[in-house]
Design an enzyme around this catalytic site. Structure first.
Site, PDB file in Angstrom:
ATOM      1  N   TYR A 193       0.822  -1.213   0.000  1.00 25.28           N
ATOM      2  CA  TYR A 193       0.000   0.000   0.000  1.00 25.28           C
ATOM      3  C   TYR A 193       0.858   1.266   0.000  1.00 25.28           C
ATOM      4  O   TYR A 193       0.725   2.123  -0.885  1.00 25.28           O
ATOM      5  CB  TYR A 193      -0.933  -0.010   1.211  1.00 25.28           C
ATOM      6  N   LYS A 228       1.367   3.920  -3.224  1.00 18.15           N
ATOM      7  CA  LYS A 228       0.954   5.310  -3.056  1.00 18.15           C
ATOM      8  C   LYS A 228       2.102   6.254  -3.377  1.00 18.15           C
ATOM      9  O   LYS A 228       1.900   7.339  -3.955  1.00 18.15           O
ATOM     10  CB  LYS A 228       0.436   5.548  -1.644  1.00 18.15           C
TER      11      LYS A 228
END
Length: 583
Positions: free
Chosen positions: A328, A332
Site C-alpha cells: 500500500y 501510493k
C-alpha cells in the site's frame, strides 16, 4: 528485532495525557516535560518484563539534540509558530463559491466527509461531480441516494435545510458513472467532454488501501489511476488545481523527522538510508512503467491458480527492495511520482494524512465508515482475543480525525487554488509533531474503556480484558498467545480426539494473530515522525473565524478523552451496532 531508539527522543510511556511539544517557550517546556517523563518511563518499563532491556544512553543529550533539530528545521522552513494570525485569512468560503469540482472515490469515508463539509460551509459552490463505479446512471443515482443522501453523516446538513434538503442535494451533487482506472476515467464521451469544459478543481480520493493487496491490483488503483487522472486533467480547460490524497506512510522506511518533500520518479528509500557505499554500488531505480511492465509479463507467464499469492508476495518483495513497509505505502508513493512526472503546468496539491480516524467534532463527534487502521486491533483487544501485541509500547501512533483532514483539505485547496502555481505542494496532515501519542497509550486507554464498558458475548457474559503485553519477537508473542489459550480453556479429562481438535483450534487462532500482528509490525516499530511545517504555515494564514470553522490544530486533542469518549463509542455505534459481539 531490536527495539527503537526513537523512545530516546520522545519517551511517552506514561498514563498521562501528552502535552504539546510547542508552547510559549517550546524549547524549555519540551525539554522539561521529556526529562520528567523519562523518569516515569524507567519505572513503567519494569511492568514489561517481556521486552528486551536497552541502554537509553544520555537522555538529556538526546532530548537537546531533538529540540535543536526541530528548531533548525523550523528556521529552514521559515516557520514562526507564534506569529499573529492573519486578520483577512485565506478566503476559504469565498474560493469555493461558484466552483465546479470533480471528486473521485466519492463514496469513500474521506470523500464523503469532504463533500458534506463543502455543502454545509460553502453552499454557493456550483456543482460537485461524484465519480461512482456503477453499471449505469440508475445504479449510480441509487448509490448517491443510499450511501450519501441517506447517510448519517449528512444528518446535520438535512436538519439545516429541512424539507429543502433533497432539492438542495440534487442541485449540487451529480453522480457520474466512471472508473478511474480507465481512459477518460471510464466516463462516456459526452459526459467526459462536458466535465472537462466545466470543472475548476479535481479532488482525487480513489485508492486501494489494503496493506498486503495483490501487487497488480494495487498498481492498477494507486498508480494507473493517477496516470489516467492526469491524462484527463490535461483536457480540463478551467482547471485551477488538482488535489491528490496520498498517505504520510508513503515516506516508507525513512526515519527521524520526515519533511514534506514531493517524490520524483526514480527515487529509492533504500538508497537514502545507506550512508556509505563504493562508487560501484548499484541501487535499483524505481520507475512506475518498469513495475507495471514486470507485473504484465508475470501475469502472461503464470497460467496456474497461484497467481494471486504470487502477486501478494511480489508486492511485499518489491516494496522491501526499494525501502517501503508494504504494498500500500509503496504504490501510493509511486502514484505521487506518476503525478509529478505527468503534471507539466498543472498546479498539484498532495495531502498526506497519517491514520484517519473518526470525526472529532464535525459534523458530529464519532462518525466513522468502515474499520480504519487501528480499529481491528481495538476490536480484537476488546473481545479478549488480543492479550498481547508485537510492537514497541513507546512507538508513536500517528492518528488524525477525519474532520481535521477535511478542514486542512479545504484550506490548502483555497490557498493554492488562488495561487495556481505550476508546482507540487505537499502537506503532512499528522499529529505526532504537536501532540504525540504512543502505542502504550492507545491500548491503555482501550483497557480503561473496556473495563468500564465491556463487550458482551453471545452468552450474555461481559468480556474481561487485561492490560496489554508487548513483545519484540514473533516467537515470544506466539508462545504467550498459546499459553493464554491453554490457560483459558481447560484440557484436562479430554479424550485424545477432543484434545487434538482443541489444539488445532488453538493453532489456527495463533496463526491468525501472528499474521495480523506481522501486518502491523512495520507501524508498531516505526522510527519516524512527520514534520508539519506547511500545515503550521497554513494555520497562521487563516483568520480567527477560519481557524474556528476549519479547525486543523491537532494539539488541541486530548487523546484519552477522544479515544474513550468519541472514537471507540463511534466505532461501536456505526460499525458494530452496539456493545454485543456477533455470535
Amino acid at each position: 528485532m531490536s527495539m527503537l531508539l526513537f523512545k530516546n527522543i520522545f519517551p511517552l510511556h506514561t498514563r498521562e495525557s501528552p502535552t504539546k511539544l510547542f508552547s510559549e517557550n517550546h524549547d524549555s517546556a519540551f525539554f522539561e516535560y521529556n526529562i520528567s517523563s523519562l523518569k516515569k518511563h524507567k519505572k513503567a518499563k519494569k511492568r514489561f518484563c517481556c521486552m528486551k532491556s536497552e541502554n537509553l544512553g544520555n537522555p538529556q543529550k538526546c532530548l537537546l539534540k531533538a529540540v535543536t533539530d526541530v528548531a533548525a528545521i523550523s528556521m529552514e522552513k521559515n516557520e514562526v509558530l507564534n506569529t499573529p494570525k492573519s486578520s483577512n485569512g485565506i478566503g476559504i468560503v469565498e474560493f469555493f463559491e461558484g466552483k465546479n469540482v470533480l471528486v473521485t472515490g466519492a463514496t469513500g469515508f474521506l470523500a464523503k466527509a469532504l463533500v458534506e463539509k463543502m455543502l454545509r460551509t460553502t453552499p454557493n459552490i456550483n456543482k460537485i461531480y461524484l465519480l461512482i463505479r456503477a453499471k449505469d446512471k440508475g445504479v449510480a443515482f441509487d448509490r448517491l441516494r443510499s450511501e450519501i443522501m441517506e447517510s448519517k453523516l449528512f444528518k446535520r446538513l438535512e436538519e439545516m435545510h429541512g424539507e429543502y434538503y433533497k432539492p438542495f442535494i440534487l442541485s449540487k451533487l451529480v453522480p457520474v458513472v466512471g472508473n478511474i482506472h480507465e481512459p477518460n476515467l471510464g466516463m462516456d464521451i459526452i459526459t467526459a467532454h462536458q466535465i472537462a469544459e466545466e470543472i475548476d478543481l479535481i479532488v482525487d480520493s480513489a485508492a486501494n488501501t489494503t496493506f498486503d493487496e495483490r501487487y497488480d491490483l494495487a498498481l492498477e488503483a494507486n498508480v494507473n489511476g493517477p496516470c489516467q487522472l492526469m491524462m484527463f486533467a490535461k483536457k480540463c480547460k478551467k482547471l485551477k488545481l488538482l488535489m491528490h490524497y496520498s498517505t504520510a506512510y508513503a515516506n516508507g522506511e525513512r526515519e527521524g523527522c520526515i519533511l514534506e518533500k514531493p517524490f520524483t520518479m526514480g527515487e529509492s528509500i533504500t538508497k537514502e538510508k545507506v550512508t556509505s557505499f563504493s562508487p560501484f554500488t548499484k541501487f535499483p531505480s524505481l520507475h512506475a512503467m518498469n513495475e507495471m511492465d514486470l507485473v504484465s509479463k508475470l501475469k502472461n507467464a503464470i497460467t496456474n491458480n497461484s497467481l494471486g499469492q504470487i502477486m501478494k508476495d511480489l508486492g511485499i518483495e518489491r516494496a522491501k527492495l526499494y525501502g517501503w513497509q508494504d504494498t500500500y505505502s509503496f504504490t501510493k508513493a509511486i502514484g505521487e511520482m506518476m503525478i509529478d512526472s505527468m503534471r507539466e503546468e498543472i498546479p498539484i496539491l498532495i495531502l498526506r494524512p497519517s491514520v484517519i480516524t473518526s470525526s472529532f467534532r464535525e459534523p458530529f463527534p464519532g462518525f466513522i465508515q468502515g474499520f480504519r487502521v487501528i480499529d481491528p486491533s481495538v476490536y480484537l483487544y476488546g473481545k479478549g482475543d488480543l492479550p498481547a501485541f508485537l510492537g514497541d509500547p513507546d512507538c508513536l501512533v500517528d492518528v488524525v480525525p477525519v474532520d481535521l483532514v477535511v478542514n486542512a483539505t479545504m484550506a490548502a485547496i483555497a490557498k493554492h487554488g488562488y495561487l495556481q502555481s505550476p508546482e507540487v505542494n505537499v502537506y503532512h496532515v499528522a499529529s505526532t509533531f504537536v501532540n504525540p501519542f504512543s502505542l502504550y497509550q492507545l491500548f491503555y486507554y482501550c483497557y480503561e474503556y473496556f473495563t468500564s464498558f465491556p463487550f458482551v458475548n453471545s452468552k450474555g457474559d461481559k468480556v474481561e480484558v487485561k492490560e496489554m503485553k508487548y513483545f519484540d519477537k514473533i516467537s515470544d508473542f506466539s508462545n504467550y498467545i498459546w499459553e493464554e489459550l491453554s490457560r483459558q480453556h481447560s484440557v484436562q479429562d479430554l479424550t485424545e480426539k477432543e484434545l487434538l481438535k482443541i489444539q488445532m483450534r488453538f493453532k489456527r487462532k495463533v496463526e491468525y494473530l501472528k499474521h495480523f500482528c506481522k501486518l502491523y509490525e512495520p507501524y508498531a516499530f516505526y522510527r519516524g515522525w512527520f514534520h508539519i511545517g506547511n500545515m503550521r504555515n497554513l494555520m497562521e494564514e487563516m483568520s480567527e473565524e477560519e481557524r474556528t470553522s476549519f479547525e486543523i490544530d491537532a494539539s488541541k486533542i486530548n487523546w484519552r478523552d477522544y479515544l474513550t469518549g468519541i472514537h471507540i463509542p463511534g466505532v461501536k455505534e456505526h460499525e458494530l451496532k452496539g456493545g454485543r459481539l456477533p455470535s
